[in-house]
Design a protein around this motif. Structure first.
Motif, PDB file in Angstrom:
ATOM      1  N   PRO A  18       0.798  -1.233   0.000  1.00  0.00           N
ATOM      2  CA  PRO A  18       0.000   0.000   0.000  1.00  0.00           C
ATOM      3  C   PRO A  18       0.825   1.276   0.000  1.00  0.00           C
ATOM      4  CG  PRO A  18       0.162  -0.826   2.228  1.00  0.00           C
ATOM      5  CD  PRO A  18       0.919  -1.813   1.362  1.00  0.00           C
ATOM      6  N   GLY A  19       2.166   1.136   0.006  1.00  0.00           N
ATOM      7  CA  GLY A  19       3.032   2.299   0.114  1.00  0.00           C
ATOM      8  C   GLY A  19       2.885   3.294  -1.023  1.00  0.00           C
ATOM      9  N   ASN A  20       2.598   2.816  -2.245  1.00  0.00           N
ATOM     10  CA  ASN A  20       2.511   3.733  -3.386  1.00  0.00           C
ATOM     11  C   ASN A  20       1.362   4.734  -3.213  1.00  0.00           C
ATOM     12  OD1 ASN A  20       0.482   1.835  -3.789  1.00  0.00           O
ATOM     13  ND2 ASN A  20       1.304   1.087  -5.731  1.00  0.00           N
ATOM     14  N   GLY A  21       0.179   4.236  -2.830  1.00  0.00           N
ATOM     15  CA  GLY A  21      -0.947   5.131  -2.616  1.00  0.00           C
ATOM     16  C   GLY A  21      -0.724   6.078  -1.451  1.00  0.00           C
ATOM     17  N   LEU A  22      -0.158   5.571  -0.369  1.00  0.00           N
ATOM     18  CA  LEU A  22       0.105   6.406   0.806  1.00  0.00           C
ATOM     19  C   LEU A  22       1.151   7.467   0.507  1.00  0.00           C
ATOM     20  CD1 LEU A  22       0.147   3.640   3.578  1.00  0.00           C
ATOM     21  CD2 LEU A  22      -1.664   5.312   3.116  1.00  0.00           C
ATOM     22  N   ALA A  23       2.160   7.103  -0.275  1.00  0.00           N
ATOM     23  CA  ALA A  23       3.200   8.075  -0.629  1.00  0.00           C
ATOM     24  C   ALA A  23       2.611   9.227  -1.444  1.00  0.00           C
ATOM     25  CB  ALA A  23       4.307   7.384  -1.417  1.00  0.00           C
ATOM     26  N   LEU A  24       1.732   8.898  -2.395  1.00  0.00           N
ATOM     27  CA  LEU A  24       1.099   9.953  -3.192  1.00  0.00           C
ATOM     28  C   LEU A  24       0.206  10.840  -2.338  1.00  0.00           C
ATOM     29  CD1 LEU A  24       0.182   7.947  -6.426  1.00  0.00           C
ATOM     30  CD2 LEU A  24       2.024   9.608  -6.126  1.00  0.00           C
ATOM     31  N   ARG A  34      -1.165  23.685  -3.638  1.00  0.00           N
ATOM     32  CA  ARG A  34      -0.994  23.696  -5.095  1.00  0.00           C
ATOM     33  C   ARG A  34      -2.275  23.215  -5.782  1.00  0.00           C
ATOM     34  NH1 ARG A  34       4.566  23.862  -6.270  1.00  0.00           N
ATOM     35  NH2 ARG A  34       5.544  24.983  -4.521  1.00  0.00           N
ATOM     36  N   ARG A  35      -2.491  23.658  -6.999  1.00  0.00           N
ATOM     37  CA  ARG A  35      -3.717  23.308  -7.719  1.00  0.00           C
ATOM     38  C   ARG A  35      -3.822  21.817  -8.002  1.00  0.00           C
ATOM     39  NH1 ARG A  35      -4.465  27.991 -12.400  1.00  0.00           N
ATOM     40  NH2 ARG A  35      -4.787  29.769 -10.966  1.00  0.00           N
ATOM     41  N   TRP A  36      -2.675  21.213  -8.260  1.00  0.00           N
ATOM     42  CA  TRP A  36      -2.687  19.808  -8.657  1.00  0.00           C
ATOM     43  C   TRP A  36      -2.791  18.858  -7.477  1.00  0.00           C
ATOM     44  CZ3 TRP A  36       1.396  17.777  -6.123  1.00  0.00           C
ATOM     45  CH2 TRP A  36       2.490  18.606  -5.860  1.00  0.00           C
ATOM     46  N   ALA A  37      -2.706  19.356  -6.253  1.00  0.00           N
ATOM     47  CA  ALA A  37      -2.678  18.487  -5.077  1.00  0.00           C
ATOM     48  C   ALA A  37      -3.984  17.698  -4.914  1.00  0.00           C
ATOM     49  CB  ALA A  37      -2.392  19.306  -3.820  1.00  0.00           C
ATOM     50  N   PHE A  38      -5.117  18.382  -5.161  1.00  0.00           N
ATOM     51  CA  PHE A  38      -6.395  17.683  -5.005  1.00  0.00           C
ATOM     52  C   PHE A  38      -6.512  16.541  -6.008  1.00  0.00           C
ATOM     53  CE2 PHE A  38     -10.888  17.120  -6.173  1.00  0.00           C
ATOM     54  CZ  PHE A  38     -11.399  16.752  -4.928  1.00  0.00           C
ATOM     55  N   GLY A  39      -6.116  16.780  -7.251  1.00  0.00           N
ATOM     56  CA  GLY A  39      -6.159  15.727  -8.266  1.00  0.00           C
ATOM     57  C   GLY A  39      -5.254  14.560  -7.909  1.00  0.00           C
ATOM     58  N   LEU A  40      -4.078  14.874  -7.354  1.00  0.00           N
ATOM     59  CA  LEU A  40      -3.160  13.815  -6.947  1.00  0.00           C
ATOM     60  C   LEU A  40      -3.758  12.998  -5.803  1.00  0.00           C
ATOM     61  CD1 LEU A  40      -0.378  12.498  -7.232  1.00  0.00           C
ATOM     62  CD2 LEU A  40       0.494  14.179  -5.588  1.00  0.00           C
ATOM     63  N   ALA A  41      -4.421  13.675  -4.868  1.00  0.00           N
ATOM     64  CA  ALA A  41      -5.050  12.972  -3.747  1.00  0.00           C
ATOM     65  C   ALA A  41      -6.154  12.040  -4.236  1.00  0.00           C
ATOM     66  CB  ALA A  41      -5.606  13.982  -2.748  1.00  0.00           C
ATOM     67  N   VAL A  42      -6.937  12.503  -5.199  1.00  0.00           N
ATOM     68  CA  VAL A  42      -7.998  11.656  -5.768  1.00  0.00           C
ATOM     69  C   VAL A  42      -7.385  10.449  -6.477  1.00  0.00           C
ATOM     70  CG1 VAL A  42      -9.839  11.547  -7.494  1.00  0.00           C
ATOM     71  CG2 VAL A  42      -9.653  13.540  -5.990  1.00  0.00           C
ATOM     72  N   ALA A  43      -6.345  10.689  -7.261  1.00  0.00           N
ATOM     73  CA  ALA A  43      -5.686   9.590  -7.978  1.00  0.00           C
ATOM     74  C   ALA A  43      -5.102   8.579  -6.998  1.00  0.00           C
ATOM     75  CB  ALA A  43      -4.588  10.145  -8.882  1.00  0.00           C
ATOM     76  N   ALA A  44      -4.507   9.064  -5.909  1.00  0.00           N
ATOM     77  CA  ALA A  44      -3.944   8.165  -4.903  1.00  0.00           C
ATOM     78  C   ALA A  44      -5.023   7.327  -4.241  1.00  0.00           C
ATOM     79  CB  ALA A  44      -3.188   8.979  -3.855  1.00  0.00           C
ATOM     80  N   THR A  45      -6.169   7.934  -3.980  1.00  0.00           N
ATOM     81  CA  THR A  45      -7.278   7.202  -3.362  1.00  0.00           C
ATOM     82  C   THR A  45      -7.816   6.130  -4.300  1.00  0.00           C
ATOM     83  OG1 THR A  45      -7.888   9.177  -2.080  1.00  0.00           O
ATOM     84  CG2 THR A  45      -9.554   7.442  -2.310  1.00  0.00           C
TER      85      THR A  45
END
Length: 253
Positions: A18-24, A34-45
């Protein structure tokens, strides 16, 4: 433990579930303004949930397992000089056994290797070294289990390797010294593509003998295949670990 080995563990932890998702998610949290942070959080989830779904895990593991078929019980004796069984870790300090013993993966491979040894009357080599947290090498424990539980004698032990590449590199000279060029290789089905590639690069001809298939034989999905499960996360881990290993071989050889 060497620096290279420690670095390898850290990198794999960050790239594998699970480290990849948690790292993101951590990166998204640090840069939350940052603007892209929310998108990255969604992608990680989404990534974290997808890796827990049996349907996704099954497709990932099937991409590896479908590369080699199981040997049928009534198949003729293969033209090989030995059976090679790969270790896959230990259960350390097992109180009920009075010390280290094979974990479930190593035991599954050892059992199938013993089955093939009795079926085809071929000599056996077991391979696996002494891990940092263990008192005994995998090869020694596998030899003991073969003898005590399956009445099969291991002719050779390779007890110096720490990974699959080492299994191949250190086992090949032992077998070649005995005049053996072709082997029956026993390991998990998902591990077979990488193991076979490494043993062939070590100069041996390989007859795959995969065991413990995880993937569906058909695509008759059930509702439960689309519900998150801890077992599916582990299956995804196994599959992505192997693909990462194959990618590393392609980049470094």
């Amino acid at each position: 433990m060497s620096f290279a080995w420690t670095l390898k563990i850290l990198i794999s932890t960050l790239l594998l579930p699970p480290g990849n998702g948690l790292a993101l998610l951590c990166v998204a949290g640090v840069f939350r303004r940052r603007r892209w942070a929310f998108g990255l959080a969604v992608a990680a989830t989404v990534l974290s949930i997808a890796q827990c779904l049996p349907a996704v895990a099954g497709l990932l593991i099937a991409s590896l397992e479908n590369q080699s078929a199981a040997i049928a019980p009534n198949a003729p004796k293969p033209e090989a000089g030995a059976i090679v069984i790969l270790g896959s870790g230990l259960a350390t300090d097992a109180t009920e056994y009075g010390g280290d013993t094979a974990n479930d993966r190593t035991l599954i491979r050892t059992r199938y290797g013993a089955t093939l040894a009795r079926r085809y009357d071929l000599p056996v080599l077991v391979t696996g070294g002494k891990l940092v947290e263990s008192d005994t090498a995998e090869a020694e424990i596998m030899t003991h289990i073969l003898h005590e539980e399956f009445t099969v004698e291991a002719r050779w032990q390779e007890a110096g390797s720490m990974d699959t590449a080492g299994n191949a590199a250190l086992s090949a000279p032992i077998l070649k010294a005995a005049g053996i060029q072709r082997i029956v290789l026993v390991t998990h089905a998902f591990h077979m593509p990488r193991a076979r590639l490494l043993f062939e690069r070590a100069g041996l001809e390989v007859i795959p003998a995969p065991t413990a298939f995880f993937s569906h034989q058909s695509f008759d999905w059930l509702l439960s295949d689309f519900l998150p499960q801890a077992k599916a996360l582990q299956t995804s881990y196994y599959a992505l670990h192997e693909w990462l290993g194959l990618a590393w071989i392609a980049l470094t050889h």
